[in-house]
Scaffold this motif. Structure first.
Motif, PDB file in Angstrom:
ATOM      1  N   LEU A 157       5.860  -0.882   3.245  1.00  0.00           N
ATOM      2  CA  LEU A 157       6.372  -0.569   1.905  1.00  0.00           C
ATOM      3  C   LEU A 157       5.614  -1.355   0.830  1.00  0.00           C
ATOM      4  N   GLY A 158       5.332  -2.625   1.158  1.00  0.00           N
ATOM      5  CA  GLY A 158       4.607  -3.446   0.197  1.00  0.00           C
ATOM      6  C   GLY A 158       3.219  -2.904  -0.085  1.00  0.00           C
ATOM      7  N   ILE A 159       2.521  -2.465   0.988  1.00  0.00           N
ATOM      8  CA  ILE A 159       1.176  -1.922   0.796  1.00  0.00           C
ATOM      9  C   ILE A 159       1.209  -0.642  -0.045  1.00  0.00           C
ATOM     10  N   VAL A 160       2.241   0.195   0.222  1.00  0.00           N
ATOM     11  CA  VAL A 160       2.376   1.416  -0.572  1.00  0.00           C
ATOM     12  C   VAL A 160       2.581   1.075  -2.045  1.00  0.00           C
ATOM     13  N   VAL A 161       3.467   0.079  -2.284  1.00  0.00           N
ATOM     14  CA  VAL A 161       3.728  -0.328  -3.673  1.00  0.00           C
ATOM     15  C   VAL A 161       2.464  -0.924  -4.298  1.00  0.00           C
ATOM     16  N   ILE A 162       1.729  -1.730  -3.500  1.00  0.00           N
ATOM     17  CA  ILE A 162       0.501  -2.354  -4.021  1.00  0.00           C
ATOM     18  C   ILE A 162      -0.524  -1.299  -4.395  1.00  0.00           C
ATOM     19  N   VAL A 163      -0.700  -0.295  -3.523  1.00  0.00           N
ATOM     20  CA  VAL A 163      -1.671   0.769  -3.814  1.00  0.00           C
ATOM     21  C   VAL A 163      -1.269   1.520  -5.092  1.00  0.00           C
ATOM     22  N   ALA A 164       0.045   1.824  -5.189  1.00  0.00           N
ATOM     23  CA  ALA A 164       0.508   2.560  -6.378  1.00  0.00           C
ATOM     24  C   ALA A 164       0.308   1.729  -7.640  1.00  0.00           C
ATOM     25  N   LEU A 165       0.680   0.442  -7.560  1.00  0.00           N
ATOM     26  CA  LEU A 165       0.525  -0.425  -8.736  1.00  0.00           C
ATOM     27  C   LEU A 165      -0.959  -0.627  -9.082  1.00  0.00           C
ATOM     28  N   SER A 166      -1.778  -0.814  -8.027  1.00  0.00           N
ATOM     29  CA  SER A 166      -3.219  -1.008  -8.269  1.00  0.00           C
ATOM     30  C   SER A 166      -3.818   0.216  -8.940  1.00  0.00           C
ATOM     31  N   TYR A 167      -3.413   1.386  -8.474  1.00  0.00           N
ATOM     32  CA  TYR A 167      -3.945   2.615  -9.064  1.00  0.00           C
ATOM     33  C   TYR A 167      -3.520   2.730 -10.533  1.00  0.00           C
TER      34      TYR A 167
ATOM     35  N   ILE B 236     -15.465   3.641 -10.666  1.00  0.00           N
ATOM     36  CA  ILE B 236     -15.050   2.250 -10.825  1.00  0.00           C
ATOM     37  C   ILE B 236     -13.535   2.123 -10.696  1.00  0.00           C
ATOM     38  N   GLN B 237     -12.822   3.084 -11.254  1.00  0.00           N
ATOM     39  CA  GLN B 237     -11.357   3.038 -11.171  1.00  0.00           C
ATOM     40  C   GLN B 237     -10.901   3.029  -9.722  1.00  0.00           C
ATOM     41  N   HIS B 238     -11.527   3.870  -8.876  1.00  0.00           N
ATOM     42  CA  HIS B 238     -11.146   3.923  -7.469  1.00  0.00           C
ATOM     43  C   HIS B 238     -11.574   2.660  -6.739  1.00  0.00           C
ATOM     44  N   LYS B 239     -12.728   2.102  -7.143  1.00  0.00           N
ATOM     45  CA  LYS B 239     -13.153   0.842  -6.539  1.00  0.00           C
ATOM     46  C   LYS B 239     -12.160  -0.274  -6.849  1.00  0.00           C
ATOM     47  N   LEU B 240     -11.715  -0.312  -8.117  1.00  0.00           N
ATOM     48  CA  LEU B 240     -10.723  -1.321  -8.493  1.00  0.00           C
ATOM     49  C   LEU B 240      -9.453  -1.162  -7.669  1.00  0.00           C
ATOM     50  N   THR B 241      -9.026   0.098  -7.514  1.00  0.00           N
ATOM     51  CA  THR B 241      -7.813   0.357  -6.733  1.00  0.00           C
ATOM     52  C   THR B 241      -8.002  -0.085  -5.295  1.00  0.00           C
ATOM     53  N   LEU B 242      -9.134   0.290  -4.697  1.00  0.00           N
ATOM     54  CA  LEU B 242      -9.384  -0.044  -3.298  1.00  0.00           C
ATOM     55  C   LEU B 242      -9.481  -1.548  -3.095  1.00  0.00           C
ATOM     56  N   ASN B 243     -10.262  -2.204  -3.944  1.00  0.00           N
ATOM     57  CA  ASN B 243     -10.466  -3.646  -3.770  1.00  0.00           C
ATOM     58  C   ASN B 243      -9.180  -4.435  -3.989  1.00  0.00           C
ATOM     59  N   SER B 244      -8.455  -4.111  -5.061  1.00  0.00           N
ATOM     60  CA  SER B 244      -7.202  -4.834  -5.311  1.00  0.00           C
ATOM     61  C   SER B 244      -6.191  -4.567  -4.211  1.00  0.00           C
ATOM     62  N   SER B 245      -6.149  -3.326  -3.694  1.00  0.00           N
ATOM     63  CA  SER B 245      -5.218  -3.009  -2.606  1.00  0.00           C
ATOM     64  C   SER B 245      -5.575  -3.784  -1.345  1.00  0.00           C
ATOM     65  N   LEU B 246      -6.888  -3.865  -1.059  1.00  0.00           N
ATOM     66  CA  LEU B 246      -7.314  -4.611   0.128  1.00  0.00           C
ATOM     67  C   LEU B 246      -6.969  -6.089  -0.001  1.00  0.00           C
TER      68      LEU B 246
ATOM     69  N   PHE C 134      -4.662  -7.610  -2.033  1.00  0.00           N
ATOM     70  CA  PHE C 134      -3.220  -7.870  -2.001  1.00  0.00           C
ATOM     71  C   PHE C 134      -2.630  -7.502  -0.649  1.00  0.00           C
ATOM     72  N   GLY C 135      -3.162  -6.461  -0.012  1.00  0.00           N
ATOM     73  CA  GLY C 135      -2.683  -6.088   1.320  1.00  0.00           C
ATOM     74  C   GLY C 135      -2.977  -7.180   2.327  1.00  0.00           C
ATOM     75  N   LEU C 136      -4.182  -7.770   2.223  1.00  0.00           N
ATOM     76  CA  LEU C 136      -4.544  -8.865   3.130  1.00  0.00           C
ATOM     77  C   LEU C 136      -3.645 -10.073   2.897  1.00  0.00           C
ATOM     78  N   VAL C 137      -3.412 -10.380   1.620  1.00  0.00           N
ATOM     79  CA  VAL C 137      -2.534 -11.522   1.304  1.00  0.00           C
ATOM     80  C   VAL C 137      -1.132 -11.273   1.829  1.00  0.00           C
ATOM     81  N   LEU C 138      -0.640 -10.045   1.653  1.00  0.00           N
ATOM     82  CA  LEU C 138       0.707  -9.717   2.119  1.00  0.00           C
ATOM     83  C   LEU C 138       0.786  -9.794   3.639  1.00  0.00           C
TER      84      LEU C 138
END
Length: 450
Positions: A163-173, A3-13, A15-19
């Motif tokens: 850079l934003g996607i990298v930050v989003i993935v790190a923050l999401s994780y 679930i933790q990885h799903k949360l990371t993946l979904n939130s990254s996708l 926020f990445g799409l929004v960005l």
């Protein structure tokens, strides 16, 4: 996937799409704004061109010189064409432009102002009326600065996006790890649970959120599981004891009997004792079958019965079984509440339940009177059974309705601990509320609310 990885993946996708969408919108808005600015420059050049070519005869020398200077500065790197009504070039570049068609000239004459873009080339046109005639003035130009800005802007946006996607993935994780930590805490604690051991309770921080509710529900479920396990253990222990005692008595009597030849009277006495123990076993097994049948769906429940008639049947039978005990019936039910005596139930089950309760009252009262009251409260039928017996200890009261459970002060009195358990199960199946108030040495009051 955890679930933790799903949360990371979904939130990254998300926020990445929004960005990404935001970056594209910013880029398009920048291009549109820059092109409008360049079109405005071309518009000023078109107005200066009209004044320079067509207003010379109407301006004084000083004014014309100023316009000429402005025109020459503004028209650098730009192509200028003046078309008359017939589409013939009168001033400016002589060679025709294939992008300037008759349809575009017609549009310019209709709208007075018109701009368009072909590839990287910008066109701005005005329709100008003068004493020399009416002309379509078209300014054509390229904006190398804009092209360079577009290239740099795209690079900047791509770098920012990456850079934003990298930050989003790190923050999401990190956030999902923090959010999932209470769940991991639950899992770690659950892994260490031993349901066969003692009472368990999960520890948690008081956060006043859904996770705290989850912890509380889980602890409540653990407590229920613990109680059920204790009931099962008690049931096995008490059942073993109740079944073992008469069997041991039967085996012991038979062994003694076979040890040597006996008188006829001794054989009769032993046979009578064995018969009593066998009867006790039969009664226990019969009650167990009744108890097991109560756990199944009851198809006969919806049948109207008269509670008072069942009660009289019970009292008639007890008068025979316990003729030394007086049972005083207090009928406090008014005539207006007689309809409460009609109840949807299974006749035999209610008979068994009432018989068990009143029999217990008679059995433990040691020939003292039992008070039986029938009344109503808030349009509900109430039956109260009050005895003056040995009462029930506070600790025993918590388990008194469990099968085979017997109060510590009742072990010397004949019984098997199934009667009250059967009654409680029957009343529960019929939605009849039973409450027990008792104290050791002070008797017991059982109230039934129909």
């Amino acid at each position: 996937m955890k679930i933790q990885h799903k949360l990371t993946l979904n939130s990254s996708l998300v926020f990445g799409l929004v960005l990404t969408i935001s970056s594209v919108l910013i880029y398009l808005n920048f291009i549109k704004s820059a092109e409008n600015i360049f079109f405005e420059e071309l518009a000023r050049t078109a107005n200066l061109t009209a004044s320079f070519y067509l207003e010379e005869d109407e301006l004084n020398t000083r004014e014309y010189s100023r316009i000429k200077e402005s025109f020459l500065n503004a028209s650098i790197n730009q192509e200028i064409r003046l078309y008359d009504k017939s589409g013939i070039i009168h001033y400016g570049a002589a060679d025709p432009d294939t992008n300037i068609t008759a349809r575009i000239l017609k549009t310019i004459r209709a709208n007075s102002r018109y701009n368009f873009k072909v590839g990287n080339t910008f066109y701005y046109a005005i329709y100008y009326r003068d004493n020399q005639g009416s002309f379509s003035i078209i300014i054509k130009g390229k904006n190398p600065t804009l092209e360079a800005q577009k290239s740099e802007f795209i690079k900047t946006l791509l770098a920012a996006l990456f850079l934003g996607i990298v930050v989003i993935v790190a923050l999401s994780y990190s956030l999902s790890r923090i959010a999932y930590s209470p769940v991991r805490h639950i899992i770690d604690q659950v892994k260490t649970l031993d349901m066969n051991g003692g009472r368990h309770k999960l520890t948690y921080k008081h956060t006043k959120d859904e996770l705290e509710d989850l912890f509380q529900e889980f602890n409540s479920m653990l407590e229920k599981a613990y109680q059920n396990i204790q009931i099962q253990k008690n049931f096995i222990s008490h059942a073993s004891h109740e079944l073992k005692s008469p069997l041991a008595s039967i085996v012991g009597n038979l062994e003694v009997l076979l040890h040597k030849d006996r008188e006829i009277q001794e054989y009769k006495n032993v046979n009578l004792s064995v018969l009593n123990d066998a009867g006790r076993l039969e009664k226990i097994l019969k009650n167990l079958l009744v108890l097991a049948g109560l756990d199944q769906n009851n198809q006969e429940k919806n049948k109207e019965e008269r509670v008072d008639e069942i009660l009289w049947e019970v009292l008639d039978q007890l008068a025979t079984d316990y003729n030394a005990t007086k049972i005083n019936l207090h009928w406090n039910l008014p005539d207006s509440a007689m309809h409460l005596l009609t109840y949807h139930c299974v006749h035999t089950q209610i008979y068994i339940a009432l018989y068990n309760l009143i029999e217990n009252a008679a059995k433990f009262s040691d020939d003292k009177p039992v008070e039986l009251t029938v009344t109503d409260i808030d349009n509900q039928l109430i039956i109260k059974i009050q005895d003056q017996g040995i009462g029930i200890n506070k600790d025993d009261l918590l388990h008194i309705t469990e099968p085979f459970y017997r109060g510590h002060n009742a072990l010397k009195i004949k019984g098997n601990g199934l009667g009250l358990a059967i009654s409680a199960r029957i009343f529960d199946n019929h939605a009849i509320k039973m409450s027990i108030q008792s104290e050791a040495g002070a008797g017991t009051l059982i109230s039934l609310i129909f």
